[in-house]
Design an enzyme around this catalytic site. Structure first.
Site, PDB file in Angstrom:
ATOM      1  N   LYS A 164      72.877  32.567  26.368  1.00 25.38           N
ATOM      2  CA  LYS A 164      74.197  31.931  26.441  1.00 25.38           C
ATOM      3  C   LYS A 164      75.032  32.591  27.527  1.00 25.38           C
ATOM      4  CE  LYS A 164      75.749  30.780  22.340  1.00 25.38           C
ATOM      5  NZ  LYS A 164      76.221  31.226  21.010  1.00 25.38           N
ATOM      6  N   CYS A 172      31.143  28.099  21.159  1.00 27.66           N
ATOM      7  CA  CYS A 172      31.353  27.061  20.149  1.00 27.66           C
ATOM      8  C   CYS A 172      31.900  27.618  18.840  1.00 27.66           C
ATOM      9  CB  CYS A 172      30.071  26.280  19.908  1.00 27.66           C
ATOM     10  SG  CYS A 172      28.752  27.262  19.190  1.00 27.66           S
ATOM     11  N   SER A 209      25.252  29.570  24.130  1.00 24.07           N
ATOM     12  CA  SER A 209      26.524  29.200  23.524  1.00 24.07           C
ATOM     13  C   SER A 209      26.921  30.328  22.582  1.00 24.07           C
ATOM     14  CB  SER A 209      26.377  27.873  22.765  1.00 24.07           C
ATOM     15  OG  SER A 209      27.596  27.557  22.157  1.00 24.07           O
ATOM     16  N   HIS A 239      72.237  20.116  11.856  1.00 29.32           N
ATOM     17  CA  HIS A 239      71.348  21.261  11.648  1.00 29.32           C
ATOM     18  C   HIS A 239      69.935  20.814  11.290  1.00 29.32           C
ATOM     19  CE1 HIS A 239      69.473  24.463   9.189  1.00 29.32           C
ATOM     20  NE2 HIS A 239      69.978  25.236  10.137  1.00 29.32           N
ATOM     21  N   ARG A 269      71.781  25.035  27.934  1.00 29.32           N
ATOM     22  CA  ARG A 269      70.479  25.694  27.801  1.00 29.32           C
ATOM     23  C   ARG A 269      69.403  24.617  27.920  1.00 29.32           C
ATOM     24  NH1 ARG A 269      71.846  26.936  21.652  1.00 29.32           N
ATOM     25  NH2 ARG A 269      71.837  24.831  20.881  1.00 29.32           N
ATOM     26  N   ARG A 295      81.103  35.204  20.450  1.00 29.55           N
ATOM     27  CA  ARG A 295      79.919  34.364  20.256  1.00 29.55           C
ATOM     28  C   ARG A 295      78.633  35.172  20.394  1.00 29.55           C
ATOM     29  NH1 ARG A 295      80.410  29.679  24.602  1.00 29.55           N
ATOM     30  NH2 ARG A 295      79.080  28.597  23.083  1.00 29.55           N
ATOM     31  N   GLY A 346      28.417  31.987  19.593  1.00 28.45           N
ATOM     32  CA  GLY A 346      28.940  31.703  18.270  1.00 28.45           C
ATOM     33  C   GLY A 346      29.842  32.871  17.921  1.00 28.45           C
ATOM     34  N   THR A 347      31.139  32.733  18.237  1.00 23.30           N
ATOM     35  CA  THR A 347      32.010  33.913  18.124  1.00 23.30           C
ATOM     36  C   THR A 347      32.258  34.316  16.677  1.00 23.30           C
ATOM     37  OG1 THR A 347      33.888  32.446  18.476  1.00 23.30           O
ATOM     38  CG2 THR A 347      33.146  33.749  20.351  1.00 23.30           C
ATOM     39  N   ASN A 348      32.046  33.385  15.739  1.00 19.68           N
ATOM     40  CA  ASN A 348      32.254  33.785  14.339  1.00 19.68           C
ATOM     41  C   ASN A 348      31.218  34.829  13.925  1.00 19.68           C
ATOM     42  OD1 ASN A 348      34.171  31.786  14.357  1.00 19.68           O
ATOM     43  ND2 ASN A 348      32.838  30.276  13.399  1.00 19.68           N
ATOM     44  N   ASP A 349      29.932  34.489  14.118  1.00 15.89           N
ATOM     45  CA  ASP A 349      28.891  35.437  13.738  1.00 15.89           C
ATOM     46  C   ASP A 349      28.912  36.680  14.628  1.00 15.89           C
ATOM     47  OD1 ASP A 349      27.200  34.979  11.463  1.00 15.89           O
ATOM     48  OD2 ASP A 349      26.708  33.052  12.388  1.00 15.89           O
ATOM     49  N   ARG A 371      22.422  21.819  17.028  1.00 13.22           N
ATOM     50  CA  ARG A 371      21.897  23.096  16.548  1.00 13.22           C
ATOM     51  C   ARG A 371      20.905  22.844  15.420  1.00 13.22           C
ATOM     52  NH1 ARG A 371      25.781  27.376  13.820  1.00 13.22           N
ATOM     53  NH2 ARG A 371      25.628  25.901  12.096  1.00 13.22           N
ATOM     54  N   GLY A 399      72.068  28.276  15.590  1.00 12.76           N
ATOM     55  CA  GLY A 399      72.625  28.321  14.246  1.00 12.76           C
ATOM     56  C   GLY A 399      72.181  29.511  13.420  1.00 12.76           C
ATOM     57  N   GLU A 425      24.748  35.179  19.115  1.00 13.78           N
ATOM     58  CA  GLU A 425      25.580  35.522  17.959  1.00 13.78           C
ATOM     59  C   GLU A 425      25.343  36.926  17.465  1.00 13.78           C
ATOM     60  OE1 GLU A 425      25.676  31.943  15.111  1.00 13.78           O
ATOM     61  OE2 GLU A 425      23.756  31.818  16.150  1.00 13.78           O
ATOM     62  N   MET A 439      72.621  32.844  14.160  1.00 15.00           N
ATOM     63  CA  MET A 439      73.540  33.984  14.167  1.00 15.00           C
ATOM     64  C   MET A 439      74.979  33.484  14.184  1.00 15.00           C
ATOM     65  SD  MET A 439      71.600  36.674  16.514  1.00 15.00           S
ATOM     66  CE  MET A 439      71.617  35.508  17.809  1.00 15.00           C
ATOM     67  N   TYR A 491      32.053  25.975  29.567  1.00 21.13           N
ATOM     68  CA  TYR A 491      32.739  25.102  28.603  1.00 21.13           C
ATOM     69  C   TYR A 491      33.130  25.867  27.349  1.00 21.13           C
ATOM     70  CZ  TYR A 491      28.452  24.927  25.790  1.00 21.13           C
ATOM     71  OH  TYR A 491      27.381  25.258  25.017  1.00 21.13           O
ATOM     72  N   ARG A 501      26.226  20.638  13.672  1.00 23.80           N
ATOM     73  CA  ARG A 501      25.543  21.478  12.675  1.00 23.80           C
ATOM     74  C   ARG A 501      24.671  20.593  11.819  1.00 23.80           C
ATOM     75  NH1 ARG A 501      31.066  23.272  12.855  1.00 23.80           N
ATOM     76  NH2 ARG A 501      31.248  25.533  13.128  1.00 23.80           N
TER      77      ARG A 501
HETATM   78  P1  ADP Z   1      75.925  28.666  18.330  1.00 19.35           P
HETATM   79  O1  ADP Z   1      75.080  29.602  19.095  1.00 19.35           O
HETATM   80  O2  ADP Z   1      75.696  28.697  16.874  1.00 19.35           O
HETATM   81  O3  ADP Z   1      75.955  27.290  18.922  1.00 19.35           O
HETATM   82  P2  ADP Z   1      78.399  29.134  19.713  1.00 19.35           P
HETATM   83  O4  ADP Z   1      78.733  30.501  20.121  1.00 19.35           O
HETATM   84  O5  ADP Z   1      77.831  28.255  20.762  1.00 19.35           O
HETATM   85  O6  ADP Z   1      77.416  29.218  18.467  1.00 19.35           O
HETATM   86  O7  ADP Z   1      79.716  28.546  19.134  1.00 19.35           O
HETATM   87  C1  ADP Z   1      79.864  27.683  18.066  1.00 19.35           C
HETATM   88  C2  ADP Z   1      80.782  26.531  18.414  1.00 19.35           C
HETATM   89  O8  ADP Z   1      82.053  26.987  18.874  1.00 19.35           O
HETATM   90  C3  ADP Z   1      80.243  25.670  19.525  1.00 19.35           C
HETATM   91  O9  ADP Z   1      80.456  24.319  19.197  1.00 19.35           O
HETATM   92  C4  ADP Z   1      81.050  26.068  20.723  1.00 19.35           C
HETATM   93  O10 ADP Z   1      81.141  25.017  21.640  1.00 19.35           O
HETATM   94  C5  ADP Z   1      82.386  26.431  20.104  1.00 19.35           C
HETATM   95  N1  ADP Z   1      83.062  27.418  20.937  1.00 19.35           N
HETATM   96  C6  ADP Z   1      82.589  28.624  21.262  1.00 19.35           C
HETATM   97  N2  ADP Z   1      83.421  29.281  22.105  1.00 19.35           N
HETATM   98  C7  ADP Z   1      84.467  28.459  22.299  1.00 19.35           C
HETATM   99  C8  ADP Z   1      85.651  28.546  23.093  1.00 19.35           C
HETATM  100  N3  ADP Z   1      85.895  29.609  23.841  1.00 19.35           N
HETATM  101  N4  ADP Z   1      86.497  27.529  23.061  1.00 19.35           N
HETATM  102  C9  ADP Z   1      86.228  26.438  22.302  1.00 19.35           C
HETATM  103  N5  ADP Z   1      85.140  26.278  21.554  1.00 19.35           N
HETATM  104  C10 ADP Z   1      84.239  27.277  21.542  1.00 19.35           C
HETATM  105 MG    MG Z   2      26.277  31.274  13.439  1.00 23.47          MG
HETATM  106 MG    MG Z   3      76.238  26.887  20.753  1.00 24.80          MG
END
Ligand code: ADP
Ligand code: MG
Ligand code: MG
Length: 875
Positions: free
Chosen positions: A23, A830, A763, A455, A337, A93, A765-768, A617, A102, A744, A104, A850, A561
């Site tokens: 981020k 194989c 060929s 989510h 991202r 953040r 036979g990596t298991n055996d 085989r 979501g 094998e 952390m 192969y 087999r």
């Molecule tokens: P997550 O990684 O869980 O998406 P974020 O850090 O991106 O958490 O933030 C959660 C929400 O808060 C997101 O929708 C983001 O756009 C919003 N947000 C984060 N920082 C700001 C900011 N400086 N101003 C307005 N909204 C923010």
């Molecule tokens: Mg065998």
């Molecule tokens: Mg975010």
């Protein structure tokens, strides 16, 4: 100079993600692209790791560094922390190196207190907005930094809404919000035995600490385990000045993808809510609007948004997942991202980006993870059976796949049911990060609320799990564990089927059928085949599997087999008769009964393969595996064969071995009973001749298992060639064929140079080979191998991924020596590891010809082989 732990957004760029987190690195990159990104700075992942070394405390130097950046932020924004006139508010953040959506924590509107809230109200001339921000801050801070349950605040909010007849949060007045703030502070005091912290610096320190600590919360840990993310990476903390989507009806917040993450369709895809902040869209509190309606509502903002998202896409050369906020008609970008996507979207996007000239075919191939495409190879609902099924309702097609199972309304109960072997579909109003464990074990997920970016939808797509979201006709009563649609009710344990590609929900279980490769997938796999060097064959014993393998692009069958053919109902009796036979005459009589079956099996296989190579085989397992051992079956067999039970008992005693894994099997059987292999090769050649006469081209490759010695192999080879020549003479017809052996045993790898002189192919036979080299039984070692993994002695089971150091050494040496004495020898693998991407990389490096794997892994192995070749060239 002391180590630098804090970077302003202007100092970073996208390549600094291991230090700044994904981020932070992208916020810096966008800042330097001159996009509208609110100012801020990033506390590094190194600071996070040191934080853990400092017993989870923020040390003085770090505090100083943060405060000095805060002052810079104050002067660049013209706002002051805690000011009663123009207060600076920030978000704190989390931001890991690899995106963990979501998992952390983030705190918004930090810096508000009883005084600065008045400053915010005055400055914005919007008291309602100021108190809305304050109540959000108190709740988020309490939840994230102090672990006070959200529900305590929700119940206050709900009761004030109810008293005042407010349906939505946005209908609350400034006075009502003030009342909520007062009540929230009381909740805080009740829970913490102290007042809500008023000093913004104290707030900031506590929030930063909480974000660092969220790296190690339960759900983040589980997510990392699931996605193989290193626990030591740590999270960065981004401190950023706030912009506000909750300032009224010309403000809003949203999330968008530059292309559709479920299908890969190239249109911008997203959702937004007016007069809302942060997570409101994702949390499913109100149903968000589809991004294209923003075009009518705010044409200029939309234009800018569309230009920005496309610009970011060409800059990053990949589909982007964007967070934005509109503050009084002005657009701000808060995050970008590379977007998570389903595997079918991954393929479609990769192909489109190549066609648009943004990336090369090689880059496209490297973008798709081999294991992820197994999703596309999994069965879909049978359209015929769908016609006969009862449609319950329809939601959003949030993550493709077809799932049937018993419904459960909580993650905990779903988990218990799955542990008891039940197939489970989780049904919820909406999911939250707490549900992650339930989602992992479920076949599919159904939610009644939330959109395509909720989510449930995001996490399910990440896991490659079937999900139908926002099925609004479905009323989910989690408390009473019932789901209602109109007048129909469904309870815990009822079976439903959900189709994540159409959003349809059906009663009961719907039948499934196998997929075919078509469209962009076919184009993509063509590129894969152009680039890969290894041939990919399949392990298959039935015409159906052989057909599926060819459909999935196999270059023939690498392992059939034949013992699996012996077990079939209508012939096992003849096989048993052959084993019980006391002399060669009786044995041949029994073999004569088996041969028509075998011939027919091979004929059908040749036909299904239609010209592809066919490695067969000859019989491998010890004979006692074919004889029944319980009294009732022995009695039945005696009756069927019209012999005394004692004869069978005698045979069992005769065949018993102290150590069957190292017993009388493979080539050793053939040395004792050459007539068995003679029967098999006769059946193969007679079937081949029949096909040839019908115009079907045939390429049999006869594979002899478990050889240890050149003379041993030669002995059996002479026997079978004599038989084959007899068949050719009888039919006045010849077939081209090869005779090779499986490698094998460690001895065979050592004597490869000699053995190669009498073999057309090897060929592995990596298991055996793994079993014998380690001296572990593959069937029994699971228990202690898991312990080895837990204790960090082994990284993975050597039966799943090739042990490159040990077994890989033998294979490499054997290959080199084999080729040195027989330059035309074909060499492949194989065993189980033939379909494992990591092992394939090694097999490609040492120039094998192969690998052979199960039909469903063929496309995965093709892709892995192409990636291995690209990586080798780039080295
Ligand atoms: P997550 O990684 O869980 O998406 P974020 O850090 O991106 O958490 O933030 C959660 C929400 O808060 C997101 O929708 C983001 O756009 C919003 N947000 C984060 N920082 C700001 C900011 N400086 N101003 C307005 N909204 C923010
Ligand atoms: Mg065998
Ligand atoms: Mg975010």
């Amino acid at each position: 100079m002391a180590k630098k732990y804090v970077y302003s957004f202007k100092e970073g760029n996208k390549d600094m993600r291991s230090l700044l987190g994904g981020k932070g690195a992208n916020l810096a990159e966008m800042t330097n692209l001159n996009l509208n990104v609110p100012n801020g700075f990033t506390v590094t992942t190194e600071a996070c790791n040191r934080f853990y070394e400092e017993n989870e405390e923020i040390w003085q130097d770090l505090e100083n560094e943060i405060i000095s950046h805060l002052h810079e932020l104050e002067s660049s924004t013209g706002k002051q922390f805690g000011s009663t006139e123009n207060p600076l508010l920030v978000s704190v953040r989390s931001g890991a190196v690899q995106s963990m959506p979501g998992m952390m924590d983030t705190i918004l509107n930090l810096g508000l207190n009883d005084k600065s809230v008045i400053g915010l109200a005055n400055k914005s001339s919007n008291e309602r907005f100021a108190y809305d921000s304050y109540r959000r801050f108190i709740q988020m801070f309490s939840d994230v930094a102090m672990e006070i349950p959200k529900a305590y605040f929700d119940s206050v909010l709900d009761s004030v809404k109810e008293e005042n007849n407010r349906d939505k949060d946005t209908e609350l007045t400034a006075d009502e919000l003030k009342e909520i703030v007062e009540k929230y502070k009381k909740v805080y005091k009740r829970e913490m035995n102290e007042d809500f912290p008023q000093d913004p610096i104290t707030q900031l320190k506590l929030a930063t600490k909480a974000v660092f600590k969220s790296w190690n919360n339960q759900r983040a840990k589980i997510y990392r385990k699931l996605n193989n993310i290193d626990d030591k990476l740590g999270t960065a903390v981004n401190i950023q000045s706030m912009v506000f989507g909750n300032m009224g009806e010309n403000s809003g917040t949203g999330v968008a993808f530059s292309r559709n993450p479920a299908t890969g369709d190239s249109n911008v895809f997203g959702e937004y809510l007016m007069n809302a902040q942060g997570e409101d869209v994702v949390a499913g509190i109100r149903t968000p609007k589809e991004i294209h309606t923003l075009k009518e509502q705010m044409p200029e903002v939309y234009k800018e948004f569309e230009d920005t998202i496309k610009r970011l896409e060409s800059h990053y050369k990949d589909m982007q997942d964007l967070e934005f906020t509109i503050e009084e008609g002005k657009l701000f970008i808060l995050q970008t991202r590379n977007g998570k996507r389903t595997s079918s979207a991954a393929i479609n996007i990769a192909v489109d980006l190549v066609n648009e000239g943004l990336i090369s075919k090689e880059e496209a191939i490297m973008r798709v993870s081999p294991d992820s495409i197994s999703q596309l190879l999994h069965p879909n609902f049978d359209p015929e059976d769908i016609k006969k099924s009862t449609l319950i309702s329809k939601g959003l097609a949030a993550s493709p796949g077809a799932a049937s199972g018993k419904i459960y309304f909580t993650s905990e109960k779903a988990k218990l049911a799955a542990q008891n072997g039940e197939k489970v579909v989780i049904v919820r109003q909406e999911t939250s990060p707490e549900d992650i464990e339930g989602m992992i074990i479920a076949e599919g997920i159904l939610t009644s609320r939330g959109g395509m970016t909720s989510h449930a939808a995001v996490v399910a797509r990440g896991m490659g799990k079937c999900c139908v979201a926002g099925a609004s006709e479905v009323k989910v009563d989690e408390e009473n564990e019932v789901m209602r649609v109109d007048s129909r009710e469904y309870h815990t344990g009822d079976i439903i089927s959900i189709d994540g590609s159409t959003g349809e929900i059906f009663e009961g279980e719907v039948k499934k059928i196998n997929p075919t490769l078509s469209g962009n997938f076919e184009i993509f796999m063509k590129w894969v085949d152009e680039i890969k060097r290894l041939k990919i064959k399949a392990n298959a014993d039935t015409p159906q599997d052989a057909t599926q393998a060819i459909e999935f692009g196999a270059d023939g069958i690498g392992l059939c087999r034949t013992e699996h053919m012996f077990f079939k109902e209508n012939r096992i009796i003849a096989v048993r008769e052959m084993i019980i036979a006391k002399n060669i005459i009786d044995r041949k009589k029994a073999l004569d009964k088996i041969i028509p079956f075998q011939r027919d099996d091979f004929y059908k296989m040749f036909k299904a393969l239609n010209g592809h190579s066919f490695t067969i085989r000859l019989l491998d397992p010890p004979l006692h595996e074919f004889i029944p051992h319980n009294e009732e079956d022995i009695k039945k067999l005696a009756e069927e064969l019209n012999i005394d039970k004692k004869v069978i008992h005698d045979t069992i005693i005769e065949l018993a071995e102290v150590n069957p894994m190292l017993g009388h099997r493979g080539l050793r059987l053939a040395v004792t009973y050459p007539e068995i292999y003679r029967m098999q090769v006769r059946a193969i050649m007679e079937a081949a001749i029949k096909c040839k006469k019908e115009g079907i081209s045939v390429h049999p490759e006869i594979m002899i298992p478990l050889s240890i010695d050149r003379d041993e192999l030669n002995f059996v080879k002479k026997e079978i060639m004599e038989e084959i020549n007899m068949v050719f003479e009888e039919n006045s017809e010849k077939i081209d064929y090869k005779v090779g052996t499986m490698i094998e045993t460690p001895r065979a790898t050592i004597l490869a140079g000699e053995i190669a002189k009498v073999a057309d192919f090897f060929s592995y036979g990596t298991n055996d080979l793994t079993q014998m080299t380690y001296g572990f039984s593959r069937d029994d070692s699971g228990k202690f191998i898991n312990e080895y993994i837990r204790k960090g002695i082994f990284e993975k089971s050597p039966f799943e991924t090739l042990d490159i150091k040990g077994i890989g050494y033998l294979i490499k040496m054997c290959t080199e020596n084999g080729r040195a004495s027989n330059p035309n020898i074909q060499i492949g693998v194989c065993g189980e590891t033939g379909g494992d991407p990591q092992s394939i990389k090694f097999y490609n490096e040492i120039n094998l010809d192969y690998v052979s794997c199960s039909p469903y892994r063929v496309p995965i192995a093709r892709l892995a082989a192409a990636q291995a070749e690209i990586e080798r060239k780039n080295k």
